[in-house]
Design an enzyme around this catalytic site. Structure first.
Site, short mmCIF file in Angstrom:
data_model
loop_
_atom_site.label_atom_id
_atom_site.label_comp_id
_atom_site.label_asym_id
_atom_site.label_seq_id
_atom_site.Cartn_x
_atom_site.Cartn_y
_atom_site.Cartn_z
N ARG A 160 43.17 28.10 37.95
CA ARG A 160 43.06 28.25 39.59
C ARG A 160 44.62 27.57 39.85
O ARG A 160 44.44 26.31 39.72
CB ARG A 160 41.99 27.85 40.38
CG ARG A 160 42.19 28.13 41.58
CD ARG A 160 40.95 27.69 42.58
NE ARG A 160 40.66 26.12 42.39
CZ ARG A 160 39.74 25.38 43.31
NH1 ARG A 160 38.82 26.64 43.76
NH2 ARG A 160 38.68 24.46 42.79
N ASP A 438 36.36 16.59 45.52
CA ASP A 438 37.52 17.40 45.49
C ASP A 438 38.08 17.52 47.20
O ASP A 438 37.40 17.28 48.06
CB ASP A 438 37.30 18.70 44.93
CG ASP A 438 36.69 20.01 45.46
OD1 ASP A 438 36.55 19.77 46.96
OD2 ASP A 438 37.28 20.75 44.75
#
Length: 528
Positions: A160, A438
């Site tokens: 990603r 996160d």
């Protein structure tokens, strides 16, 4: 062999420098010059779209693509190696995490340069070098006296890159910082694209935070160009798009069409989707969410979003991936019993909705999620699963009912400031109160507080959320955190994190992403 934490801004391993050799730089420079100007136009279009929402308008399906949505078509079939993706694990593109993720027993490991990685220059380069070594099976790490090496039976690798809104300040092209998206994509595909294709795999990506099919088309052009330069067959590059913005939920068909040669599905990026919903509708006082803990996938706009994603993906012949289980195991067996039950319930709901796979944040959760999908999904996927019901505009915009409470306000402050403090010292994936957090959690937390104070909303006890109240409560929550952390509490670091977090919660205008001002501070601390 990589020795963990050996990389510093002042003394980079020779492999890191070699990774940015003349050929790699030429490839990156070409990407920046060829696609950077158009990216700036896409980012400007985002600002115009948000101004439209701020003026009182709501998202809707594009009128000019109605025929495309109604037409029958499918994307390119998935590679055989990606037919079964029932459990995917994600984590930062950190050398040890890459090994643990690939060895986890999951179907896919996604190496993340985005929400779970604080992008210091050493960390970014170390992640890219580790990926190259992992692709070739040579990655090894020494950490705290333990030796980590790759097994033969490894998960499929996805990467990603950072979102379109971010730049890589340490790599200028013609005096301008390169797009972090192009840097992460370009360095990985340049060094590993051909090697992966020769292994019967390919350079496979997760694309974060797209807001429109026009942005997806930009990525399609980037893919086509890279394949041409590297001599790869069209469709060797594959991508799953995270539907983690509210505008993108209205363009899922169009996004798949724009990436039809490269798409292998869509993913419910549910945490960022909640954040995007708050941000997109921040100027709509009638569309305010309750405490984030009560915004769950079984109700209102989140249920509609996941069901629409499944229906569209299966109609178009690609995977509909479920969301993250962020829980982490506890030292308490009693707590683990409760935690694992919640995970099973979550994954059971996903597989019964028709999802073809799901995400977990910790290797210990892989067998739990796999057992649920194995029991409910005997085949490699559920592409046959169709209900014929497609949730519409009103469904996607129906907000969750529930209370806004002082406890919810304080949880947002306490979790948000701890995450931001960690991020500013270079740690992007943080265990907090039983969850692996996160940047998405911090984004939800500060966006919710910004909207509550923006409209001076009352909590369940009748008290009103104001900027002054948030500042007072932050001071009290910092005292709680100090007591929890003891000697690990650094007053100066937490003061800086609290100052930035409160600015983001109380500013006159909403800052699009907290990582933009945070990155400015991070690069001050970690120069090239």
């Amino acid at each position: 062999m990589i020795v963990e934490h050996a990389f510093t801004a002042d003394s980079l391993d020779t492999r890191l420098h070699a990774h940015l050799d003349a050929a790699a730089r030429a490839f990156l420079d070409d990407l920046a010059k060829r696609f950077g100007p158009r990216l700036l136009q896409l980012l400007a279009a985002r600002e115009r779209r948000q101004a439209y929402y701020d003026a009182g308008n709501l998202p809707d399906f594009p009128a000019d693509t109605a025929d495309l949505r109604a037409a029958e078509w499918t994307v390119a079939p998935p590679p055989a190696a990606l037919a079964d993706r029932r459990v995917e694990i994600t984590g930062p593109a950190d050398p040890k995490m890459i090994i643990n993720g690939l060895n986890s027993g999951a179907s896919v490991f996604m190496a993340d340069f985005e929400d779970s990685l604080a992008p210091t220059w050493p960390a970014v380069l170390a992640g890219h070098v580790a990926l190259s070594e992992a692709v070739r099976g040579t990655l090894e790490v020494e950490s705290n006296g333990k030796h980590y090496a790759l097994r033969a039976d490894r998960a499929a690798l996805f990467v990603r890159p950072r979102g379109l809104h971010l730049k890589e300040a340490h790599y200028p092209v013609d005096g301008q910082a390169i797009s972090a998206s192009l840097f992460d994509f370009g360095l990985h595909v340049f060094h590993n694209g051909v090697a992966l294709a020769e292994q019967g795999a390919g350079p496979w990506f997760y694309l974060p935070k797209l807001q429109s099919h026009v942005e997806a088309a930009w990525w399609g052009d980037v893919f086509a160009h890279a394949e041409g330069v590297l001599g790869l067959t069209r469709g060797t590059i594959r991508a799953t798009v995270l539907i983690e913005t509210l505008p993108a939920a209205f363009e899922m068909d169009e996004i798949l069409w724009a990436l039809r040669h490269w798409s292998v599905g869509l993913n419910c990026g549910r945490w960022d989707y909640i954040f995007s919903t708050i941000k997109t509708l921040g100027s709509h006082p009638d569309r305010v969410l309750p405490d984030r803990a009560s915004v769950t996938m079984d109700r209102a706009f989140l249920d509609a979003y996941s069901r629409r994603l499944v229906e569209i993906c299966h109609r178009r012949g690609c995977h509909a991936m479920g969301g993250m289980a962020a829980q982490i195991p506890s030292k308490s067996e009693e707590e683990n019993v409760r935690t694992f039950r919640k995970i099973r319930e979550d994954k059971l709901a996903e597989v019964r909705k028709g999802h073809d796979g799901t995400w977990v944040a910790h290797p210990a959760l892989v067998p739990i999620a796999r057992a649920v999908f194995d029991a409910e999904m005997p085949g490699p996927n559920q592409l046959h699963h169709r209900t014929g019901v497609l949730p519409g505009r009103d469904d996607l915009l129906t907000m969750h009912d529930g209370a806004r409470t002082e406890a919810g306000m304080r949880q947002n402050l306490r979790v948000g400031v701890q995450y931001l403090e960690a991020w500013l010292r270079g740690v992007g994936c943080v265990p907090l109160y039983g969850l692996m957090e996160d940047a998405a959690t911090a984004e939800i937390s500060r966006a919710q507080l910004w909207q509550w104070q923006r409209w001076s909303l009352a909590l369940a006890d009748g008290s009103v959320v104001t900027g002054d109240r948030l500042r007072s409560a932050m001071a009290e929550e910092l005292a709680v955190v100090r007591a929890e952390l003891g000697d690990r509490f650094d007053p100066a670091r937490f003061a800086r994190a609290a100052s930035l977090f409160l600015d983001l919660c109380t500013g006159a205008h909403f800052t699009d992403f907290l990582t933009i001002p945070a990155y400015a501070l991070l690069t001050q601390d970690s120069p090239a």
